[in-house]
Design an enzyme around this catalytic site. Sequence first.
Site, PDB file in Angstrom:
ATOM      1  N   ARG A  77       0.865  -1.184   0.000  1.00  0.00           N
ATOM      2  CA  ARG A  77       0.000   0.000   0.000  1.00  0.00           C
ATOM      3  C   ARG A  77       0.900   1.232   0.000  1.00  0.00           C
ATOM      4  O   ARG A  77       1.642   1.454   0.953  1.00  0.00           O
ATOM      5  CB  ARG A  77      -0.908   0.008   1.233  1.00  0.00           C
ATOM      6  N   HIS A 126      -3.016  10.936   0.402  1.00  0.00           N
ATOM      7  CA  HIS A 126      -2.498  10.724   1.770  1.00  0.00           C
ATOM      8  C   HIS A 126      -1.829  12.036   2.201  1.00  0.00           C
ATOM      9  O   HIS A 126      -0.630  12.073   2.482  1.00  0.00           O
ATOM     10  CB  HIS A 126      -1.539   9.536   1.799  1.00  0.00           C
ATOM     11  N   GLU A 171      -7.559   8.582   6.073  1.00  0.00           N
ATOM     12  CA  GLU A 171      -7.846   9.272   7.327  1.00  0.00           C
ATOM     13  C   GLU A 171      -8.315  10.711   7.141  1.00  0.00           C
ATOM     14  O   GLU A 171      -7.631  11.658   7.551  1.00  0.00           O
ATOM     15  CB  GLU A 171      -6.615   9.247   8.246  1.00  0.00           C
ATOM     16  N   ASN A 296      -7.573   1.959   9.790  1.00  0.00           N
ATOM     17  CA  ASN A 296      -6.284   2.188  10.441  1.00  0.00           C
ATOM     18  C   ASN A 296      -6.534   2.235  11.936  1.00  0.00           C
ATOM     19  O   ASN A 296      -7.322   3.063  12.410  1.00  0.00           O
ATOM     20  CB  ASN A 296      -5.670   3.530  10.027  1.00  0.00           C
ATOM     21  N   TYR A 298      -4.716   2.181  15.876  1.00  0.00           N
ATOM     22  CA  TYR A 298      -3.520   2.219  16.733  1.00  0.00           C
ATOM     23  C   TYR A 298      -3.864   2.106  18.209  1.00  0.00           C
ATOM     24  O   TYR A 298      -3.164   1.436  18.958  1.00  0.00           O
ATOM     25  CB  TYR A 298      -2.724   3.511  16.480  1.00  0.00           C
ATOM     26  N   GLU A 354      -3.752  -0.100   8.107  1.00  0.00           N
ATOM     27  CA  GLU A 354      -2.611   0.283   8.951  1.00  0.00           C
ATOM     28  C   GLU A 354      -2.838  -0.254  10.349  1.00  0.00           C
ATOM     29  O   GLU A 354      -3.950  -0.203  10.878  1.00  0.00           O
ATOM     30  CB  GLU A 354      -2.466   1.809   9.090  1.00  0.00           C
TER      31      GLU A 354
HETATM   32  C1  NOJ Z   1      -1.789   7.191  10.238  1.00  0.00           C
HETATM   33  C2  NOJ Z   1      -1.297   7.765   8.964  1.00  0.00           C
HETATM   34  O1  NOJ Z   1      -2.050   7.337   7.871  1.00  0.00           O
HETATM   35  C3  NOJ Z   1       0.182   7.582   8.737  1.00  0.00           C
HETATM   36  O2  NOJ Z   1       0.563   8.483   7.759  1.00  0.00           O
HETATM   37  C4  NOJ Z   1       0.913   7.757  10.049  1.00  0.00           C
HETATM   38  O3  NOJ Z   1       2.297   7.749   9.865  1.00  0.00           O
HETATM   39  C5  NOJ Z   1       0.506   6.668  10.995  1.00  0.00           C
HETATM   40  N1  NOJ Z   1      -0.922   6.738  11.214  1.00  0.00           N
HETATM   41  C6  NOJ Z   1       1.178   6.718  12.357  1.00  0.00           C
HETATM   42  O4  NOJ Z   1       0.846   7.885  12.999  1.00  0.00           O
END
Ligand code: NOJ
Length: 447
Positions: A77, A126, A171, A296, A298, A354
């Site tokens: 990707r 992006h 995002e 995505n 985290y 992600e």
């Molecule tokens: C989301 C983003 O899409 C990416 O560009 C970023 O580096 C990562 N999260 C980590 O923050």
Amino acid sequence: MEKLEFPDGFVWGAATASFQVEGAAHEGGRSESIWDVFCRRPGAVYAGENGDVACDHYHRYKEDIALMAELGFQSYRFSIAWPRILPGMTPDAGTGAVSKEGVAYYRSLCEELHARGMSATATIYHWDLPQALQDRGGWAERFIVDAFEAYAQVCFAELGDMVDRWITLNEPYCSAWLGYDEGVHAPGIRDLDQAVRAVHHLNLAHGRAVRAYRQTGLAAPIGITWNPQTPRSATAREADRKAALTARAVETDVFIYPVLGRGYPEIVTKELGFSFPVKDGDMDIIAEKIDFIGVNYYTENPVAFDPAARFKYRVQPSWEDVSAMGWYTVPEGFERQLRWLASLSGGIPLFITENGYARDDRPDPSGRVHDRERIDYTRRHLAVCSRLIREGIAIKGYYAWSFLDNFEWAYGYSKRFGIVYVDYATQKRYPKDSAYFFRDLIALTGA
Ligand code: NOJ
């Protein structure tokens, strides 16, 4: 340890984004993006760093793809830099000429992937908006929707025979809220009205690109990547539960609901009084059918009611281990979020586009990086995917963020998310232990 089981056809990938890895900022006719400009703003980016060189991926993509393939990854990707494809685009003079160099670069990158048996997943946007478009207001102004559609059409025409999966936006939450409200991302604006307009224009730009794509006759799937913020309520009190729902509505539902045909959430339109600049027909366009949802993920935060806060909610401290970003490791939050999304999306396939972990990595004298915490983080999040797939939730692939250490936006190069370490002084790559973890996992489970 929970067993990691993945079905045949599950896609194993690694991800990056143009501005974060390419460098070559002044090559191939590339024009300036809002991030080039933001990096020059004093204090905006850690240590005044910028994307001029980054990982030099623009020149090293062949060796980078070779390493991905050697590790067994099946998909890459990447994102397409708008200022490389249409460097002369301005609001008044139209698109300008399509850059031959820009197109040739992404065609060659895709050829390289295909030659190694990998698929190409391209994110159209992006975050590297051409500065010339920001000069007229960027995402806050409606002209941007036409501009994005024109750019997306060029991508489809020039790269449509090469790209295996399309992602319109990455995002949009960050583009709108971090870029136009909090001002911590480019273009560095702090203005709630602009941010609210940006939300709608991003949604509409996505829908217009999907509609345009359907007219091309191309068959590759097209979707969008969100980073749903789905905070949990800090307590069982009604006020805190409401605060968590409000946070989700502001940060997430405003993107997801309209695309899934549910319109803007009432919490924001009625209770908070957000006034989206909706014109006749917009909501139908935004709700154009998509083929998959990119997620995505985290972290997850607890939130509580706070009468003094702008939207009456406040993030609370938590207890879980944190990454170098200060983000809590909460795989249970990933599970809650995926269940919620699955309940909303009516079976639209999900791809984890992600997931990853920042750590203060340093190679040992032999060049090895023992990133145990990243492996643990990954394993725990993959266990969630494995479990939900067994239950029948349609998770079709997983992309590690990131393949390489790279430019982490306002944190510059100070945060390392890669499964491959980059020595920025020499541009040498060192696979971390997590890269070998993926190699073995893919070898054992990848079809
Ligand atoms: C989301 C983003 O899409 C990416 O560009 C970023 O580096 C990562 N999260 C980590 O923050």
